[in-house]
Motif scaffolding. Structure first.
Motif, PDB file in Angstrom:
ATOM      1  N   LEU A 139      42.368  41.218  47.676  1.00 19.11           N
ATOM      2  CA  LEU A 139      41.992  42.389  46.880  1.00 19.11           C
ATOM      3  C   LEU A 139      41.053  43.303  47.649  1.00 19.11           C
ATOM      4  O   LEU A 139      41.198  44.530  47.639  1.00 19.11           O
ATOM      5  CB  LEU A 139      41.320  41.945  45.574  1.00 19.11           C
ATOM      6  N   LEU A 140      40.077  42.708  48.319  1.00 17.97           N
ATOM      7  CA  LEU A 140      39.083  43.503  49.038  1.00 17.97           C
ATOM      8  C   LEU A 140      39.719  44.269  50.191  1.00 17.97           C
ATOM      9  O   LEU A 140      39.261  45.357  50.552  1.00 17.97           O
ATOM     10  CB  LEU A 140      37.969  42.582  49.565  1.00 17.97           C
ATOM     11  N   ALA A 141      40.770  43.709  50.778  1.00 15.53           N
ATOM     12  CA  ALA A 141      41.466  44.412  51.859  1.00 15.53           C
ATOM     13  C   ALA A 141      42.179  45.657  51.345  1.00 15.53           C
ATOM     14  O   ALA A 141      42.370  46.626  52.087  1.00 15.53           O
ATOM     15  CB  ALA A 141      42.472  43.470  52.525  1.00 15.53           C
ATOM     16  N   GLU A 142      42.567  45.640  50.063  1.00 16.32           N
ATOM     17  CA  GLU A 142      43.244  46.791  49.468  1.00 16.32           C
ATOM     18  C   GLU A 142      42.275  47.961  49.261  1.00 16.32           C
ATOM     19  O   GLU A 142      42.657  49.114  49.355  1.00 16.32           O
ATOM     20  CB  GLU A 142      43.860  46.396  48.122  1.00 16.32           C
ATOM     21  N   ASP A 143      41.027  47.649  48.930  1.00 13.18           N
ATOM     22  CA  ASP A 143      40.024  48.691  48.680  1.00 13.18           C
ATOM     23  C   ASP A 143      38.704  48.248  49.297  1.00 13.18           C
ATOM     24  O   ASP A 143      37.952  47.478  48.706  1.00 13.18           O
ATOM     25  CB  ASP A 143      39.858  48.922  47.179  1.00 13.18           C
ATOM     26  N   PRO A 144      38.401  48.714  50.507  1.00 15.02           N
ATOM     27  CA  PRO A 144      37.219  48.240  51.235  1.00 15.02           C
ATOM     28  C   PRO A 144      35.884  48.765  50.723  1.00 15.02           C
ATOM     29  O   PRO A 144      34.838  48.363  51.229  1.00 15.02           O
ATOM     30  CB  PRO A 144      37.481  48.735  52.668  1.00 15.02           C
ATOM     31  N   GLN A 145      35.882  49.651  49.735  1.00 15.51           N
ATOM     32  CA  GLN A 145      34.623  50.229  49.276  1.00 15.51           C
ATOM     33  C   GLN A 145      34.324  49.971  47.806  1.00 15.51           C
ATOM     34  O   GLN A 145      33.235  50.303  47.333  1.00 15.51           O
ATOM     35  CB  GLN A 145      34.615  51.743  49.535  1.00 15.51           C
ATOM     36  N   LEU A 146      35.236  49.385  47.071  1.00 11.82           N
ATOM     37  CA  LEU A 146      35.022  49.133  45.654  1.00 11.82           C
ATOM     38  C   LEU A 146      33.863  48.155  45.451  1.00 11.82           C
ATOM     39  O   LEU A 146      33.865  47.063  46.021  1.00 11.82           O
ATOM     40  CB  LEU A 146      36.295  48.543  45.035  1.00 11.82           C
ATOM     41  N   PRO A 147      32.843  48.528  44.662  1.00 18.99           N
ATOM     42  CA  PRO A 147      31.722  47.610  44.398  1.00 18.99           C
ATOM     43  C   PRO A 147      32.231  46.295  43.794  1.00 18.99           C
ATOM     44  O   PRO A 147      33.128  46.295  42.960  1.00 18.99           O
ATOM     45  CB  PRO A 147      30.853  48.379  43.404  1.00 18.99           C
ATOM     46  N   LEU A 148      31.630  45.200  44.237  1.00 20.69           N
ATOM     47  CA  LEU A 148      32.100  43.875  43.856  1.00 20.69           C
ATOM     48  C   LEU A 148      30.968  43.048  43.251  1.00 20.69           C
ATOM     49  O   LEU A 148      29.867  42.999  43.799  1.00 20.69           O
ATOM     50  CB  LEU A 148      32.661  43.151  45.084  1.00 20.69           C
ATOM     51  N   ILE A 149      31.264  42.405  42.125  1.00 21.75           N
ATOM     52  CA  ILE A 149      30.361  41.413  41.550  1.00 21.75           C
ATOM     53  C   ILE A 149      31.139  40.105  41.435  1.00 21.75           C
ATOM     54  O   ILE A 149      32.144  40.034  40.719  1.00 21.75           O
ATOM     55  CB  ILE A 149      29.849  41.831  40.154  1.00 21.75           C
ATOM     56  N   VAL A 150      30.701  39.092  42.155  1.00 18.19           N
ATOM     57  CA  VAL A 150      31.311  37.771  42.056  1.00 18.19           C
ATOM     58  C   VAL A 150      30.453  36.929  41.113  1.00 18.19           C
ATOM     59  O   VAL A 150      29.236  36.829  41.295  1.00 18.19           O
ATOM     60  CB  VAL A 150      31.404  37.086  43.433  1.00 18.19           C
TER      61      VAL A 150
ATOM     62  N   VAL B 226      34.379  49.203  39.297  1.00 20.02           N
ATOM     63  CA  VAL B 226      33.721  47.968  39.739  1.00 20.02           C
ATOM     64  C   VAL B 226      34.714  46.824  39.560  1.00 20.02           C
ATOM     65  O   VAL B 226      35.432  46.766  38.561  1.00 20.02           O
ATOM     66  CB  VAL B 226      32.438  47.667  38.931  1.00 20.02           C
ATOM     67  N   LEU B 227      34.756  45.924  40.534  1.00 18.38           N
ATOM     68  CA  LEU B 227      35.567  44.716  40.432  1.00 18.38           C
ATOM     69  C   LEU B 227      34.646  43.539  40.139  1.00 18.38           C
ATOM     70  O   LEU B 227      33.692  43.282  40.879  1.00 18.38           O
ATOM     71  CB  LEU B 227      36.329  44.457  41.735  1.00 18.38           C
ATOM     72  N   VAL B 228      34.920  42.834  39.040  1.00 18.42           N
ATOM     73  CA  VAL B 228      34.206  41.603  38.707  1.00 18.42           C
ATOM     74  C   VAL B 228      35.176  40.445  38.948  1.00 18.42           C
ATOM     75  O   VAL B 228      36.226  40.370  38.306  1.00 18.42           O
ATOM     76  CB  VAL B 228      33.720  41.599  37.247  1.00 18.42           C
ATOM     77  N   PHE B 229      34.827  39.570  39.891  1.00 10.73           N
ATOM     78  CA  PHE B 229      35.695  38.440  40.223  1.00 10.73           C
ATOM     79  C   PHE B 229      34.999  37.160  39.775  1.00 10.73           C
ATOM     80  O   PHE B 229      33.912  36.834  40.245  1.00 10.73           O
ATOM     81  CB  PHE B 229      35.972  38.399  41.723  1.00 10.73           C
ATOM     82  N   VAL B 230      35.641  36.440  38.858  1.00 11.47           N
ATOM     83  CA  VAL B 230      35.045  35.251  38.248  1.00 11.47           C
ATOM     84  C   VAL B 230      35.584  33.997  38.934  1.00 11.47           C
ATOM     85  O   VAL B 230      36.799  33.845  39.095  1.00 11.47           O
ATOM     86  CB  VAL B 230      35.337  35.193  36.736  1.00 11.47           C
TER      87      VAL B 230
ATOM     88  N   GLY C  66      40.237  36.860  38.415  1.00 10.39           N
ATOM     89  CA  GLY C  66      39.869  35.503  38.792  1.00 10.39           C
ATOM     90  C   GLY C  66      41.006  34.566  38.442  1.00 10.39           C
ATOM     91  O   GLY C  66      41.896  34.908  37.651  1.00 10.39           O
ATOM     92  N   LEU C  67      41.014  33.378  39.031  1.00  9.79           N
ATOM     93  CA  LEU C  67      42.073  32.419  38.761  1.00  9.79           C
ATOM     94  C   LEU C  67      42.063  32.016  37.289  1.00  9.79           C
ATOM     95  O   LEU C  67      41.043  32.140  36.594  1.00  9.79           O
ATOM     96  CB  LEU C  67      41.907  31.176  39.628  1.00  9.79           C
TER      97      LEU C  67
ATOM     98  N   LEU D  34      36.456  47.291  29.860  1.00 11.90           N
ATOM     99  CA  LEU D  34      36.636  46.053  30.599  1.00 11.90           C
ATOM    100  C   LEU D  34      38.085  45.597  30.462  1.00 11.90           C
ATOM    101  O   LEU D  34      38.566  45.353  29.348  1.00 11.90           O
ATOM    102  CB  LEU D  34      35.699  44.961  30.080  1.00 11.90           C
ATOM    103  N   LEU D  35      38.785  45.511  31.573  1.00 14.10           N
ATOM    104  CA  LEU D  35      40.178  45.104  31.581  1.00 14.10           C
ATOM    105  C   LEU D  35      40.317  43.802  32.358  1.00 14.10           C
ATOM    106  O   LEU D  35      39.981  43.731  33.541  1.00 14.10           O
ATOM    107  CB  LEU D  35      41.052  46.184  32.218  1.00 14.10           C
ATOM    108  N   GLU D  36      40.798  42.771  31.676  1.00  8.53           N
ATOM    109  CA  GLU D  36      41.065  41.484  32.324  1.00  8.53           C
ATOM    110  C   GLU D  36      42.562  41.303  32.470  1.00  8.53           C
ATOM    111  O   GLU D  36      43.321  41.493  31.520  1.00  8.53           O
ATOM    112  CB  GLU D  36      40.508  40.336  31.472  1.00  8.53           C
ATOM    113  N   VAL D  37      43.000  40.943  33.673  1.00  5.92           N
ATOM    114  CA  VAL D  37      44.392  40.590  33.915  1.00  5.92           C
ATOM    115  C   VAL D  37      44.443  39.083  34.131  1.00  5.92           C
ATOM    116  O   VAL D  37      43.619  38.530  34.859  1.00  5.92           O
ATOM    117  CB  VAL D  37      44.963  41.331  35.142  1.00  5.92           C
TER     118      VAL D  37
END
Length: 237
Positions: A163-174, A140-144, A76-77, A118-121
């Motif tokens: 990000l979603l274009a890089e991996d079209p199937q990765l589960p996402l939680i916004v 799982v991708l968590v986008f804050v 997330g930003l 849990l890894l935050e960049v």
């Protein structure tokens, strides 16, 4: 004065160095703590115990299932509240101020036989170009998103869909974070602003309201919902 191009290359080089160092530190951290059995490195809240007890009752024979390790990538930003989310996932201890992540932040959580790393960049501009390097190992991708940061929602949407274009199937939680603010957009408004209606049907995604502050009850409830959802998603992997 140095040319703008030189400054930009220097910034990218520094970002790459930070990314490389962060990766090494994260690997070392995992090796050091791989035998730690306490959830979130020894932090254990009352609601964490309740959740594990409830899930344990649903396990066949009440036995603890084999441990499985999964990585949760939290992006997330800058200023969206990623570090606060991770802190309150791991601890019920309230903090008046949590410093922004300059590079990387990591934590470990165990529940119902699942080990979640849990890894935050960091979300600063010079680190966003490295986000996609961590997608391949994520489950799982968590986008804050800062629900009150209307001026940068367009940027958040661009980064998310990249990000979603890089991996079209990765589960996402916004996470529609900072819902406690008076000028925060609602979940329905953020769904439209982030163009989540364009996501393909093969992707499993969720949009949750969160409020990671030192306020107490609201934070505990929203983070508990997130943890419960993560456990359900990973149980299906």
């Amino acid at each position: 004065m140095a040319p703008a191009g030189a400054i930009r290359h220097l910034s990218l080089a520094l970002g790459a160095a930070v990314a490389a160092l962060g990766s090494l530190l994260f690997i070392a951290w995992k090796i050091y703590f791989r035998d730690v059995n306490d959830s979130c490195i020894g932090w254990r809240g009352r609601w964490e115990q309740q959740l594990e007890a409830e899930l344990g009752r649903n396990a066949p024979g009440g036995e603890e299932p084999p441990s499985c390790e999964y990585q949760i990538l939290v992006l997330g930003l800058d200023g969206a509240g990623k570090s606060s989310i991770i802190h309150y996932i791991c601890s019920t201890e309230a903090k008046m101020h949590i410093a922004p992540t300059q590079g990387f932040n990591s934590a470990q959580l165990q529940a119902n036989g699942l080990q979640m790393d849990l890894l935050e960049v960091g979300g600063s501009q010079n680190l966003r170009s490295y986000w996609n390097h961590y997608l391949s190992k994520a489950h799982v991708l968590v986008f804050v998103v800062d629900s009150a940061d209307g001026l940068r929602l367009h940027t958040a949407r661009q980064e998310l869909h990249g990000l979603l274009a890089e991996d079209p199937q990765l589960p996402l939680i916004v996470l529609a974070n900072k819902q406690d603010k008076s000028d925060a957009l609602s979940v329905a408004e953020l769904h439209e602003e982030l163009a989540l209606n364009t996501l393909k049907h093969q992707r499993e995604f969720f949009l949750l309201p969160t409020s990671a502050t030192d306020a107490g009850l609201t934070t505990t409830n929203s983070v508990l919902h997130l943890k419960n959802l993560l456990l359900k998603l990973l149980a299906q992997v």
